[in-house]
Design a protein around this motif. Structure first.
Motif, PDB file in Angstrom:
ATOM      1  N   SER A   1       1.946  12.218  -0.582  1.00 36.23           N
ATOM      2  CA  SER A   1       1.020  11.364  -1.334  1.00 36.23           C
ATOM      3  C   SER A   1       1.774  10.170  -1.922  1.00 36.23           C
ATOM      4  N   GLU A   2       1.018   9.122  -2.221  1.00 38.96           N
ATOM      5  CA  GLU A   2       1.642   7.981  -2.913  1.00 38.96           C
ATOM      6  C   GLU A   2       2.275   8.441  -4.227  1.00 38.96           C
ATOM      7  N   ARG A   3       1.597   9.351  -4.901  1.00 39.97           N
ATOM      8  CA  ARG A   3       2.104   9.823  -6.204  1.00 39.97           C
ATOM      9  C   ARG A   3       3.439  10.552  -6.044  1.00 39.97           C
ATOM     10  N   GLU A   4       3.563  11.330  -4.988  1.00 42.99           N
ATOM     11  CA  GLU A   4       4.816  12.070  -4.775  1.00 42.99           C
ATOM     12  C   GLU A   4       5.963  11.096  -4.522  1.00 42.99           C
TER      13      GLU A   4
ATOM     14  N   GLY B   1       6.938   9.699  -7.654  1.00 50.23           N
ATOM     15  CA  GLY B   1       7.691  10.700  -8.419  1.00 50.23           C
ATOM     16  C   GLY B   1       9.144  10.799  -7.994  1.00 50.23           C
ATOM     17  N   ILE B   2       9.417  10.634  -6.699  1.00 50.51           N
ATOM     18  CA  ILE B   2      10.821  10.708  -6.243  1.00 50.51           C
ATOM     19  C   ILE B   2      11.612   9.544  -6.836  1.00 50.51           C
ATOM     20  N   HIS B   3      11.043   8.338  -6.737  1.00 44.57           N
ATOM     21  CA  HIS B   3      11.724   7.186  -7.344  1.00 44.57           C
ATOM     22  C   HIS B   3      11.984   7.452  -8.839  1.00 44.57           C
ATOM     23  N   GLU B   4      10.931   7.857  -9.517  1.00 44.57           N
ATOM     24  CA  GLU B   4      11.043   7.954 -10.976  1.00 44.57           C
ATOM     25  C   GLU B   4      11.933   9.118 -11.405  1.00 44.57           C
TER      26      GLU B   4
ATOM     27  N   ASN C   1      -3.505  -0.342   0.966  1.00 41.06           N
ATOM     28  CA  ASN C   1      -3.228  -0.460  -0.480  1.00 41.06           C
ATOM     29  C   ASN C   1      -2.072  -1.417  -0.754  1.00 41.06           C
ATOM     30  N   GLY C   2      -1.204  -1.597   0.230  1.00 44.07           N
ATOM     31  CA  GLY C   2      -0.095  -2.545   0.069  1.00 44.07           C
ATOM     32  C   GLY C   2      -0.581  -3.980  -0.079  1.00 44.07           C
ATOM     33  N   CYS C   3      -1.826  -4.247   0.350  1.00 43.09           N
ATOM     34  CA  CYS C   3      -2.382  -5.612   0.228  1.00 43.09           C
ATOM     35  C   CYS C   3      -2.765  -5.931  -1.215  1.00 43.09           C
ATOM     36  N   ILE C   4      -2.826  -4.914  -2.066  1.00 45.24           N
ATOM     37  CA  ILE C   4      -3.133  -5.165  -3.486  1.00 45.24           C
ATOM     38  C   ILE C   4      -1.785  -5.392  -4.176  1.00 45.24           C
ATOM     39  N   LEU C   5      -1.559  -6.605  -4.632  1.00 44.04           N
ATOM     40  CA  LEU C   5      -0.195  -6.990  -5.035  1.00 44.04           C
ATOM     41  C   LEU C   5       0.367  -6.104  -6.137  1.00 44.04           C
ATOM     42  N   HIS C   6      -0.463  -5.816  -7.126  1.00 38.62           N
ATOM     43  CA  HIS C   6      -0.002  -4.945  -8.214  1.00 38.62           C
ATOM     44  C   HIS C   6      -0.811  -3.645  -8.187  1.00 38.62           C
ATOM     45  N   TYR C   7      -0.739  -2.952  -7.047  1.00 37.49           N
ATOM     46  CA  TYR C   7      -1.471  -1.690  -6.878  1.00 37.49           C
ATOM     47  C   TYR C   7      -0.730  -0.592  -7.638  1.00 37.49           C
ATOM     48  N   ILE C   8      -1.353  -0.067  -8.695  1.00 36.71           N
ATOM     49  CA  ILE C   8      -0.653   0.979  -9.468  1.00 36.71           C
ATOM     50  C   ILE C   8      -1.469   2.266  -9.555  1.00 36.71           C
ATOM     51  N   ASP C   9      -2.587   2.319  -8.791  1.00 39.71           N
ATOM     52  CA  ASP C   9      -3.379   3.569  -8.810  1.00 39.71           C
ATOM     53  C   ASP C   9      -2.574   4.722  -8.211  1.00 39.71           C
ATOM     54  N   ASN C  10      -1.956   4.454  -7.079  1.00 41.65           N
ATOM     55  CA  ASN C  10      -1.104   5.450  -6.397  1.00 41.65           C
ATOM     56  C   ASN C  10      -1.826   6.789  -6.196  1.00 41.65           C
ATOM     57  N   TYR C  11      -3.089   6.701  -5.801  1.00 44.38           N
ATOM     58  CA  TYR C  11      -3.910   7.909  -5.676  1.00 44.38           C
ATOM     59  C   TYR C  11      -3.966   8.487  -4.264  1.00 44.38           C
TER      60      TYR C  11
ATOM     61  N   PRO D   1      -3.875  10.550  -1.283  1.00 45.99           N
ATOM     62  CA  PRO D   1      -3.299  11.907  -1.242  1.00 45.99           C
ATOM     63  C   PRO D   1      -2.413  12.187  -0.037  1.00 45.99           C
ATOM     64  N   ALA D   2      -2.658  11.489   1.084  1.00 40.98           N
ATOM     65  CA  ALA D   2      -1.842  11.812   2.279  1.00 40.98           C
ATOM     66  C   ALA D   2      -1.568  10.540   3.075  1.00 40.98           C
ATOM     67  N   LEU D   3      -0.302  10.186   3.177  1.00 43.93           N
ATOM     68  CA  LEU D   3       0.070   8.963   3.902  1.00 43.93           C
ATOM     69  C   LEU D   3       0.005   9.210   5.406  1.00 43.93           C
ATOM     70  N   ASP D   4      -0.519   8.201   6.092  1.00 48.87           N
ATOM     71  CA  ASP D   4      -0.736   8.301   7.532  1.00 48.87           C
ATOM     72  C   ASP D   4       0.521   7.832   8.273  1.00 48.87           C
ATOM     73  N   PRO D   5       0.922   8.568   9.333  1.00 52.72           N
ATOM     74  CA  PRO D   5       2.153   8.140  10.047  1.00 52.72           C
ATOM     75  C   PRO D   5       2.040   6.755  10.680  1.00 52.72           C
ATOM     76  N   LYS D   6       0.808   6.258  10.853  1.00 59.77           N
ATOM     77  CA  LYS D   6       0.672   4.940  11.496  1.00 59.77           C
ATOM     78  C   LYS D   6       0.883   3.796  10.501  1.00 59.77           C
ATOM     79  N   GLU D   7       0.960   4.113   9.217  1.00 64.33           N
ATOM     80  CA  GLU D   7       0.977   3.008   8.249  1.00 64.33           C
ATOM     81  C   GLU D   7       2.347   2.780   7.616  1.00 64.33           C
TER      82      GLU D   7
END
Ligand code: GLY
Ligand code: MN
Ligand code: MN
Length: 490
Positions: A252-255, A258-261, A283-293, A295-301
Protein backbone atom coordinates in the motif's frame (compact mmCIF):
# COMPACT_ATOMS: atom_id res chain seq x y z
CA UNK A 1 14.41 19.62 52.22
CA UNK A 2 17.15 17.18 53.12
CA UNK A 3 20.75 17.67 52.05
CA UNK A 4 20.77 14.74 49.65
CA UNK A 5 17.76 16.12 47.82
CA UNK A 6 19.31 19.60 47.59
CA UNK A 7 22.54 18.19 46.13
CA UNK A 8 20.60 16.02 43.66
CA UNK A 9 18.53 19.00 42.52
CA UNK A 10 21.61 21.19 42.17
CA UNK A 11 23.34 18.54 40.09
CA UNK A 12 20.29 18.05 37.89
CA UNK A 13 19.96 21.79 37.43
CA UNK A 14 23.59 22.20 36.44
CA UNK A 15 23.39 19.55 33.71
CA UNK A 16 22.80 21.45 30.53
CA UNK A 17 20.10 20.13 28.27
CA UNK A 18 22.67 19.33 25.59
CA UNK A 19 24.66 17.19 28.06
CA UNK A 20 21.66 15.29 29.37
CA UNK A 21 21.62 11.57 28.53
CA UNK A 22 17.95 12.08 27.67
CA UNK A 23 18.78 14.38 24.78
CA UNK A 24 20.81 14.18 21.55
CA UNK A 25 24.16 15.95 21.76
CA UNK A 26 24.23 17.55 18.32
CA UNK A 27 21.78 20.41 18.61
CA UNK A 28 23.10 23.78 17.50
CA UNK A 29 24.70 25.23 20.62
CA UNK A 30 23.99 28.47 22.43
CA UNK A 31 27.05 30.20 20.95
CA UNK A 32 25.70 29.52 17.46
CA UNK A 33 22.32 31.06 18.24
CA UNK A 34 24.01 33.98 19.99
CA UNK A 35 26.07 34.67 16.90
CA UNK A 36 22.94 34.56 14.75
CA UNK A 37 21.31 37.17 17.00
CA UNK A 38 24.40 39.33 16.65
CA UNK A 39 24.30 39.00 12.85
CA UNK A 40 20.67 40.07 12.94
CA UNK A 41 21.52 43.01 15.21
CA UNK A 42 24.15 44.17 12.72
CA UNK A 43 21.50 44.26 9.98
CA UNK A 44 18.91 46.14 12.05
CA UNK A 45 18.28 49.79 11.13
CA UNK A 46 19.46 52.42 13.61
CA UNK A 47 17.54 52.82 16.85
CA UNK A 48 15.28 49.83 16.22
CA UNK A 49 13.97 46.79 18.02
CA UNK A 50 13.01 43.47 16.44
CA UNK A 51 10.21 41.48 18.06
CA UNK A 52 9.69 37.77 17.41
CA UNK A 53 6.96 35.50 18.71
CA UNK A 54 7.08 31.73 19.21
CA UNK A 55 4.75 29.60 17.13
CA UNK A 56 1.17 29.01 18.26
CA UNK A 57 0.01 25.77 19.83
CA UNK A 58 -2.71 24.48 17.51
CA UNK A 59 -5.56 22.38 18.76
CA UNK A 60 -6.43 19.16 16.95
CA UNK A 61 -9.58 18.32 18.87
CA UNK A 62 -10.83 18.27 22.42
CA UNK A 63 -7.75 17.99 24.66
CA UNK A 64 -5.30 16.90 21.96
CA UNK A 65 -3.08 19.49 20.29
CA UNK A 66 -1.04 19.09 17.11
CA UNK A 67 2.57 18.23 17.86
CA UNK A 68 4.27 21.52 18.61
CA UNK A 69 6.71 22.90 16.08
CA UNK A 70 8.65 26.05 16.81
CA UNK A 71 8.51 29.00 14.43
CA UNK A 72 11.67 28.66 12.30
CA UNK A 73 12.81 32.28 12.82
CA UNK A 74 12.38 31.87 16.57
CA UNK A 75 14.21 28.54 16.48
CA UNK A 76 17.04 30.08 14.47
CA UNK A 77 17.55 32.96 16.86
CA UNK A 78 17.08 31.17 20.17
CA UNK A 79 17.07 27.36 20.05
CA UNK A 80 13.99 27.58 22.32
CA UNK A 81 11.60 24.77 21.42
CA UNK A 82 8.63 25.68 23.62
CA UNK A 83 5.55 27.80 22.87
CA UNK A 84 4.31 31.04 24.49
CA UNK A 85 7.41 33.18 24.26
CA UNK A 86 8.45 36.54 22.87
CA UNK A 87 11.97 37.70 22.02
CA UNK A 88 13.16 41.28 21.63
CA UNK A 89 16.49 42.09 20.00
CA UNK A 90 17.68 45.69 20.19
CA UNK A 91 20.03 47.51 17.88
CA UNK A 92 21.46 49.46 20.81
CA UNK A 93 22.08 48.67 24.45
CA UNK A 94 19.15 49.16 26.81
CA UNK A 95 19.37 49.73 30.56
CA UNK A 96 17.52 47.81 33.28
CA UNK A 97 16.13 49.72 36.25
CA UNK A 98 19.20 48.48 38.14
CA UNK A 99 21.52 50.00 35.51
CA UNK A 100 22.59 46.76 33.78
CA UNK A 101 23.06 46.94 30.02
CA UNK A 102 21.41 44.45 27.66
CA UNK A 103 20.45 44.20 24.00
CA UNK A 104 18.19 41.15 24.05
CA UNK A 105 15.41 39.92 26.27
CA UNK A 106 13.12 36.92 26.18
CA UNK A 107 9.91 36.05 28.02
CA UNK A 108 9.25 32.31 28.28
CA UNK A 109 6.94 29.76 29.84
CA UNK A 110 7.39 29.64 33.62
CA UNK A 111 8.45 26.45 35.35
CA UNK A 112 5.36 24.65 36.66
CA UNK A 113 5.65 21.26 38.31
CA UNK A 114 2.10 20.17 37.58
CA UNK A 115 2.07 21.32 33.96
CA UNK A 116 5.48 19.76 33.37
CA UNK A 117 4.26 16.44 34.77
CA UNK A 118 1.53 16.40 32.11
CA UNK A 119 3.11 17.98 29.06
CA UNK A 120 6.87 17.86 29.47
CA UNK A 121 9.85 19.71 30.83
CA UNK A 122 10.16 23.46 30.58
CA UNK A 123 13.38 25.43 30.60
CA UNK A 124 11.88 28.29 32.58
CA UNK A 125 13.51 31.70 32.71
CA UNK A 126 16.63 30.54 34.54
CA UNK A 127 17.14 27.55 32.26
CA UNK A 128 16.68 29.79 29.24
CA UNK A 129 19.31 32.19 30.51
CA UNK A 130 21.82 29.46 31.31
CA UNK A 131 21.22 26.96 28.54
CA UNK A 132 20.29 29.26 25.69
CA UNK A 133 22.57 32.11 26.76
CA UNK A 134 20.04 34.91 26.29
CA UNK A 135 21.12 37.90 28.39
CA UNK A 136 17.78 38.71 30.01
CA UNK A 137 15.14 36.03 30.50
CA UNK A 138 11.84 36.37 32.36
CA UNK A 139 8.60 34.51 32.72
CA UNK A 140 6.04 35.35 30.05
CA UNK A 141 3.60 36.57 32.71
CA UNK A 142 6.07 39.42 33.35
CA UNK A 143 5.88 40.81 29.82
CA UNK A 144 2.70 42.70 30.71
CA UNK A 145 4.58 44.86 33.18
CA UNK A 146 7.84 45.05 31.25
CA UNK A 147 8.67 48.71 31.04
CA UNK A 148 9.41 49.55 27.43
CA UNK A 149 8.59 52.65 25.44
CA UNK A 150 8.17 51.43 21.85
CA UNK A 151 7.51 55.02 20.73
CA UNK A 152 11.14 55.86 21.56
CA UNK A 153 12.39 53.64 18.71
CA UNK A 154 12.67 54.86 15.16
CA UNK A 155 11.41 51.46 14.04
CA UNK A 156 9.68 48.54 15.72
CA UNK A 157 10.18 45.54 13.46
CA UNK A 158 8.05 42.41 13.61
CA UNK A 159 6.46 39.89 11.26
CA UNK A 160 2.80 39.83 10.27
CA UNK A 161 0.59 38.09 12.80
CA UNK A 162 -1.14 34.92 11.80
CA UNK A 163 -4.75 34.88 12.80
CA UNK A 164 -4.97 31.42 14.32
CA UNK A 165 -3.75 32.11 17.85
CA UNK A 166 -6.19 30.96 20.51
CA UNK A 167 -6.48 32.39 23.97
CA UNK A 168 -6.04 29.90 26.78
CA UNK A 169 -8.09 31.51 29.52
CA UNK A 170 -6.17 29.50 32.15
CA UNK A 171 -2.82 30.89 31.05
CA UNK A 172 -2.21 34.62 31.53
CA UNK A 173 1.11 34.49 29.65
CA UNK A 174 0.17 32.52 26.56
CA UNK A 175 0.96 33.65 23.01
CA UNK A 176 -2.41 35.31 22.59
CA UNK A 177 -1.79 37.47 25.66
CA UNK A 178 1.79 38.26 24.62
CA UNK A 179 0.61 39.47 21.22
CA UNK A 180 -2.23 41.52 22.68
CA UNK A 181 0.12 43.06 25.25
CA UNK A 182 2.64 43.88 22.53
CA UNK A 183 -0.07 45.51 20.40
CA UNK A 184 -1.11 47.75 23.26
CA UNK A 185 2.47 48.67 24.19
CA UNK A 186 3.45 49.36 20.57
CA UNK A 187 0.28 51.21 19.54
CA UNK A 188 -0.66 48.59 16.95
CA UNK A 189 -3.92 49.55 15.22
CA UNK A 190 -6.75 47.47 16.65
CA UNK A 191 -7.91 46.13 13.30
CA UNK A 192 -7.83 42.71 11.78
CA UNK A 193 -4.39 41.56 10.66
CA UNK A 194 -5.20 41.57 6.95
CA UNK A 195 -6.28 45.18 6.73
CA UNK A 196 -3.22 46.22 8.72
CA UNK A 197 -0.92 44.25 6.40
CA UNK A 198 -2.42 46.04 3.40
CA UNK A 199 -1.81 49.50 4.85
CA UNK A 200 1.50 51.31 5.07
CA UNK A 201 2.15 51.71 8.80
CA UNK A 202 1.57 55.33 9.78
CA UNK A 203 3.82 55.10 12.79
CA UNK A 204 7.11 53.37 13.56
CA UNK A 205 5.67 49.85 13.13
CA UNK A 206 7.30 47.91 10.31
CA UNK A 207 6.35 44.38 9.20
CA UNK A 208 8.45 44.27 6.02
CA UNK A 209 12.11 44.77 6.95
CA UNK A 210 12.46 41.65 9.10
CA UNK A 211 11.35 39.50 6.18
CA UNK A 212 14.28 40.58 4.05
CA UNK A 213 16.75 40.47 6.97
CA UNK A 214 15.71 36.93 7.87
CA UNK A 215 15.78 35.91 4.19
CA UNK A 216 19.38 37.13 3.94
CA UNK A 217 20.44 35.39 7.14
CA UNK A 218 18.68 32.07 6.72
CA UNK A 219 19.33 31.76 2.99
CA UNK A 220 23.10 31.33 3.51
CA UNK A 221 23.85 28.27 5.59
CA UNK A 222 26.62 28.14 8.20
CA UNK A 223 28.87 25.04 8.49
CA UNK A 224 26.91 23.95 11.57
CA UNK A 225 23.63 24.13 9.69
CA UNK A 226 25.17 22.24 6.79
CA UNK A 227 26.08 19.38 9.15
CA UNK A 228 22.41 19.06 10.14
CA UNK A 229 21.17 19.43 6.58
CA UNK A 230 23.58 16.76 5.37
CA UNK A 231 22.20 14.40 8.02
CA UNK A 232 18.59 15.16 7.05
CA UNK A 233 19.42 14.57 3.38
CA UNK A 234 21.35 11.34 3.98
CA UNK A 235 18.60 9.94 6.21
CA UNK A 236 16.03 10.73 3.52
CA UNK A 237 18.21 9.09 0.86
CA UNK A 238 18.49 5.94 2.96
CA UNK A 239 14.69 5.91 3.20
CA UNK A 240 14.48 5.97 -0.62
CA UNK A 241 17.08 3.20 -0.94
CA UNK A 242 15.34 0.95 1.59
CA UNK A 243 12.01 1.40 -0.17
CA UNK A 244 13.62 0.56 -3.52
CA UNK A 245 14.86 -2.71 -1.98
CA UNK A 246 11.60 -3.51 -0.20
CA UNK A 247 9.10 -2.56 -2.94
CA UNK A 248 6.66 -5.29 -3.96
CA UNK A 249 3.46 -5.10 -6.02
CA UNK A 250 0.46 -5.15 -3.70
CA UNK A 251 2.09 -2.98 -1.05
CA UNK A 252 0.00 0.00 0.00
CA UNK A 253 1.02 3.63 -0.36
CA UNK A 254 0.78 3.86 3.43
CA UNK A 255 3.21 0.98 3.94
CA UNK A 256 5.72 2.62 1.61
CA UNK A 257 5.30 5.85 3.58
CA UNK A 258 5.85 3.87 6.77
CA UNK A 259 9.16 2.41 5.56
CA UNK A 260 10.53 5.87 4.79
CA UNK A 261 9.32 7.27 8.08
CA UNK A 262 10.65 4.33 10.07
CA UNK A 263 14.09 5.01 8.59
CA UNK A 264 13.74 8.69 9.57
CA UNK A 265 12.96 7.76 13.17
CA UNK A 266 15.65 5.09 13.27
CA UNK A 267 18.18 7.86 12.64
CA UNK A 268 16.60 10.18 15.21
CA UNK A 269 14.92 12.58 12.80
CA UNK A 270 12.20 13.93 15.04
CA UNK A 271 9.85 15.21 12.39
CA UNK A 272 8.91 15.42 8.73
CA UNK A 273 9.70 18.63 6.86
CA UNK A 274 6.26 18.33 5.21
CA UNK A 275 3.60 15.62 4.98
CA UNK A 276 4.91 12.62 3.04
CA UNK A 277 3.81 12.39 -0.58
CA UNK A 278 3.49 8.78 -1.77
CA UNK A 279 1.46 8.49 -4.95
CA UNK A 280 1.01 5.34 -7.01
CA UNK A 281 0.06 5.67 -10.68
CA UNK A 282 -2.44 8.49 -11.30
CA UNK A 283 -2.02 9.73 -7.73
CA UNK A 284 1.47 10.90 -8.70
CA UNK A 285 -0.22 13.56 -10.88
CA UNK A 286 -1.45 15.29 -7.70
CA UNK A 287 1.57 17.41 -6.83
CA UNK A 288 1.05 17.43 -3.08
CA UNK A 289 -0.80 14.11 -2.75
CA UNK A 290 -0.75 13.24 0.96
CA UNK A 291 -3.79 10.96 1.27
CA UNK A 292 -1.62 7.88 0.68
CA UNK A 293 -4.71 5.67 0.86
CA UNK A 294 -4.21 3.36 -2.14
CA UNK A 295 -4.31 -0.14 -0.60
CA UNK A 296 -2.48 -2.11 -3.30
CA UNK A 297 0.07 -0.79 -5.78
CA UNK A 298 -0.20 -2.16 -9.29
CA UNK A 299 2.93 -3.65 -10.92
CA UNK A 300 2.20 -1.65 -14.09
CA UNK A 301 2.47 1.71 -12.36
CA UNK A 302 5.09 4.07 -11.08
CA UNK A 303 5.18 5.32 -7.53
CA UNK A 304 6.23 8.91 -6.85
CA UNK A 305 7.74 9.43 -3.40
CA UNK A 306 8.51 12.96 -2.17
CA UNK A 307 9.65 12.88 1.45
CA UNK A 308 11.98 14.81 3.71
CA UNK A 309 13.29 13.90 7.14
CA UNK A 310 13.53 16.86 9.49
CA UNK A 311 16.59 16.57 11.69
CA UNK A 312 16.84 19.07 14.55
CA UNK A 313 14.69 21.45 12.56
CA UNK A 314 16.45 21.11 9.19
CA UNK A 315 14.65 19.33 6.40
CA UNK A 316 15.60 17.51 3.24
CA UNK A 317 13.29 17.47 0.21
CA UNK A 318 13.89 14.48 -2.05
CA UNK A 319 11.72 12.80 -4.67
CA UNK A 320 12.27 9.49 -6.37
CA UNK A 321 9.89 7.87 -8.83
CA UNK A 322 10.27 4.14 -9.26
CA UNK A 323 8.43 1.30 -11.04
CA UNK A 324 6.39 -0.86 -8.66
CA UNK A 325 7.44 -3.97 -10.63
CA UNK A 326 11.15 -3.13 -10.45
CA UNK A 327 11.34 -2.43 -14.20
CA UNK A 328 10.35 0.72 -16.12
CA UNK A 329 8.07 0.21 -19.12
CA UNK A 330 9.33 1.81 -22.38
CA UNK A 331 6.90 4.76 -22.00
CA UNK A 332 7.74 5.24 -18.33
CA UNK A 333 11.43 5.23 -19.19
CA UNK A 334 10.98 7.80 -21.96
CA UNK A 335 9.24 10.23 -19.62
CA UNK A 336 11.66 9.46 -16.80
CA UNK A 337 14.72 10.09 -18.94
CA UNK A 338 13.27 13.37 -20.09
CA UNK A 339 12.80 14.58 -16.52
CA UNK A 340 16.29 13.38 -15.66
CA UNK A 341 17.76 15.23 -18.64
CA UNK A 342 15.96 18.40 -17.51
CA UNK A 343 17.43 18.07 -14.03
CA UNK A 344 20.92 17.43 -15.42
CA UNK A 345 20.64 20.54 -17.61
CA UNK A 346 19.91 22.67 -14.55
CA UNK A 347 22.70 20.97 -12.58
CA UNK A 348 25.21 22.05 -15.23
CA UNK A 349 24.60 25.73 -14.46
CA UNK A 350 24.00 25.33 -10.72
CA UNK A 351 26.68 27.70 -9.37
CA UNK A 352 27.05 31.18 -7.86
CA UNK A 353 25.69 33.89 -10.13
CA UNK A 354 23.06 31.74 -11.87
CA UNK A 355 19.53 33.03 -11.39
CA UNK A 356 16.67 30.90 -10.11
CA UNK A 357 14.80 31.74 -13.29
CA UNK A 358 17.71 30.47 -15.43
CA UNK A 359 17.53 27.13 -13.59
CA UNK A 360 13.82 26.88 -14.31
CA UNK A 361 14.30 27.89 -17.95
CA UNK A 362 16.95 25.17 -18.39
CA UNK A 363 14.55 22.47 -17.14
CA UNK A 364 11.55 23.78 -19.11
CA UNK A 365 13.55 23.99 -22.34
CA UNK A 366 14.48 20.30 -22.15
CA UNK A 367 10.99 19.19 -21.11
CA UNK A 368 9.20 21.19 -23.82
CA UNK A 369 11.52 19.96 -26.55
CA UNK A 370 11.20 16.35 -25.34
CA UNK A 371 7.41 16.46 -25.06
CA UNK A 372 7.22 17.72 -28.63
CA UNK A 373 9.55 14.93 -29.82
CA UNK A 374 7.27 12.38 -28.14
CA UNK A 375 4.24 14.02 -29.82
CA UNK A 376 2.70 14.77 -26.47
CA UNK A 377 2.58 18.43 -27.46
CA UNK A 378 2.76 19.77 -31.01
CA UNK A 379 5.71 22.12 -30.66
CA UNK A 380 8.04 23.18 -27.83
CA UNK A 381 6.43 26.61 -27.54
CA UNK A 382 2.95 25.14 -26.84
CA UNK A 383 1.41 26.04 -23.49
CA UNK A 384 0.69 22.92 -21.44
CA UNK A 385 0.07 21.66 -17.92
CA UNK A 386 2.48 18.72 -17.89
CA UNK A 387 5.12 20.69 -15.94
CA UNK A 388 3.04 23.06 -13.84
CA UNK A 389 5.44 24.01 -11.05
CA UNK A 390 8.72 25.79 -10.40
CA UNK A 391 11.94 23.82 -10.21
CA UNK A 392 13.94 25.20 -7.36
CA UNK A 393 13.73 26.48 -3.84
CA UNK A 394 15.89 26.86 -0.75
CA UNK A 395 15.67 24.22 1.96
CA UNK A 396 16.57 24.65 5.60
CA UNK A 397 14.38 25.17 8.64
CA UNK A 398 11.45 25.33 6.21
CA UNK A 399 11.09 23.04 3.22
CA UNK A 400 10.45 26.12 1.10
CA UNK A 401 13.00 28.02 3.06
CA UNK A 402 13.58 31.69 3.50
CA UNK A 403 16.30 33.03 1.25
CA UNK A 404 17.05 35.35 -1.58
CA UNK A 405 15.38 34.05 -4.74
CA UNK A 406 17.31 36.08 -7.30
CA UNK A 407 20.76 34.53 -7.90
CA UNK A 408 22.58 31.59 -6.36
CA UNK A 409 25.29 32.30 -3.81
CA UNK A 410 27.86 30.11 -2.09
CA UNK A 411 26.43 28.11 0.84
CA UNK A 412 22.84 28.27 -0.28
CA UNK A 413 21.14 24.87 -0.26
CA UNK A 414 18.49 24.35 -2.91
CA UNK A 415 16.48 21.66 -4.63
CA UNK A 416 16.15 21.04 -8.36
CA UNK A 417 12.86 19.25 -9.00
CA UNK A 418 11.54 19.01 -12.53
CA UNK A 419 8.54 16.79 -13.21
CA UNK A 420 6.10 15.63 -15.86
CA UNK A 421 2.55 14.67 -14.94
CA UNK A 422 0.25 13.19 -17.58
CA UNK A 423 -3.35 12.97 -16.46
CA UNK A 424 -5.91 10.75 -18.20
CA UNK A 425 -7.46 12.07 -21.41
CA UNK A 426 -4.85 14.80 -21.83
CA UNK A 427 -2.90 13.19 -24.72
CA UNK A 428 -4.10 11.64 -27.96
CA UNK A 429 -2.28 8.42 -27.22
CA UNK A 430 -3.52 6.76 -24.00
CA UNK A 431 -0.21 4.98 -23.49
CA UNK A 432 1.04 8.02 -21.56
CA UNK A 433 -1.94 8.36 -19.22
CA UNK A 434 -1.20 8.10 -15.54
CA UNK A 435 2.56 8.50 -15.93
CA UNK A 436 3.84 10.98 -13.35
CA UNK A 437 7.55 11.51 -12.72
CA UNK A 438 9.30 13.96 -10.43
CA UNK A 439 13.00 13.79 -9.62
CA UNK A 440 14.09 16.07 -6.81
CA UNK A 441 17.58 16.45 -5.43
CA UNK A 442 19.28 18.72 -2.92
CA UNK A 443 22.40 20.76 -3.71
CA UNK A 444 24.86 22.86 -1.78
CA UNK A 445 26.11 25.80 -3.82
CA UNK A 446 29.90 25.84 -3.62
CA UNK A 447 32.47 28.45 -4.63
CA UNK A 448 32.31 27.55 -8.31
CA UNK A 449 29.63 24.90 -8.71
CA UNK A 450 27.44 22.71 -6.57
CA UNK A 451 27.68 19.61 -4.43
CA UNK A 452 24.99 17.01 -5.05
CA UNK A 453 23.98 16.21 -1.48
CA UNK A 454 21.38 13.56 -2.29
CA UNK A 455 23.45 11.51 -4.75
CA UNK A 456 23.22 8.47 -2.44
CA UNK A 457 19.67 7.76 -3.65
CA UNK A 458 19.87 6.11 -7.11
CA UNK A 459 18.58 8.40 -9.84
CA UNK A 460 19.01 6.81 -13.28
CA UNK A 461 16.59 4.11 -14.44
CA UNK A 462 19.46 1.60 -14.54
CA UNK A 463 20.63 2.40 -11.01
CA UNK A 464 17.07 2.26 -9.67
CA UNK A 465 16.36 -1.08 -11.32
CA UNK A 466 19.63 -2.47 -9.99
CA UNK A 467 18.85 -1.28 -6.46
CA UNK A 468 15.36 -2.79 -6.65
CA UNK A 469 16.95 -6.21 -7.20
CA UNK A 470 18.80 -6.00 -3.88
CA UNK A 471 17.40 -7.95 -0.90
CA UNK A 472 15.63 -5.99 1.81
CA UNK A 473 15.65 -6.61 5.58
CA UNK A 474 11.88 -6.26 5.27
CA UNK A 475 11.68 -9.40 3.10
CA UNK A 476 11.69 -11.31 6.38
CA UNK A 477 9.57 -8.88 8.38
CA UNK A 478 6.32 -10.81 8.18
CA UNK A 479 3.37 -9.66 10.23
CA UNK A 480 0.24 -11.68 11.00
CA UNK A 481 -2.78 -11.34 8.76
CA UNK A 482 -5.08 -8.90 10.58
CA UNK A 483 -8.19 -10.85 9.51
CA UNK A 484 -6.85 -14.10 10.93
CA UNK A 485 -5.23 -13.02 14.17
CA UNK A 486 -7.44 -13.09 17.29
CA UNK A 487 -6.87 -11.68 20.78
CA UNK A 488 -5.85 -15.16 21.87
CA UNK A 489 -3.35 -15.66 19.03
CA UNK A 490 -3.71 -17.20 15.56
N1 GLY B 1 7.90 18.55 -1.13
C1 GLY B 1 7.47 19.83 -1.54
C2 GLY B 1 8.25 20.30 -2.69
O1 GLY B 1 8.83 19.48 -3.38
O2 GLY B 1 8.44 21.45 -2.93
MN1 MN C 1 10.71 20.74 -3.34
MN1 MN D 1 9.56 17.70 -2.63
Amino acid sequence: MNRFLVITLLLAGSLSLAQSPDMPSDFLNKEWHKERRQKLREKLPSNSVAVFFANAVRNRSNDVDYIYHQDPDFQYLTGYREPNAVLLIFKDKQKTSGGALYDEIIFVQPKNMMREMWTGRRLGNMGTKEQLGIQQAFNNTEFKDYNIDFKAFEQVLFLDFHNDVRNDAQDPGDLYDLIEQFKVKAGYPQKDALSVAREQPKNNLNTKTLVSIMNDLRGIKTPEELDLLRKAVMISCIGQVEVMKAMKPGMSEREVQGIHEYVFKKYQAEDLGYPSIVGGGHNGCILHYIDNYKPALDPKELILMDLGAEYHGYTADITRTIPVSGKFSPEQKQIYDLVLAAQEEAMKICKPGTSFSALYDATARVINKGLAELNIIDKPSDKHLYYPHGCCHHIGLDVHDRGNYSVLQENMVITIEPGIYIQDNTTKDPKWWGIAVRIEDDYLITKDGCEHLSAFAPRTTEAIEAMMKQPSPLDNFLLPDLDKVTPKGN
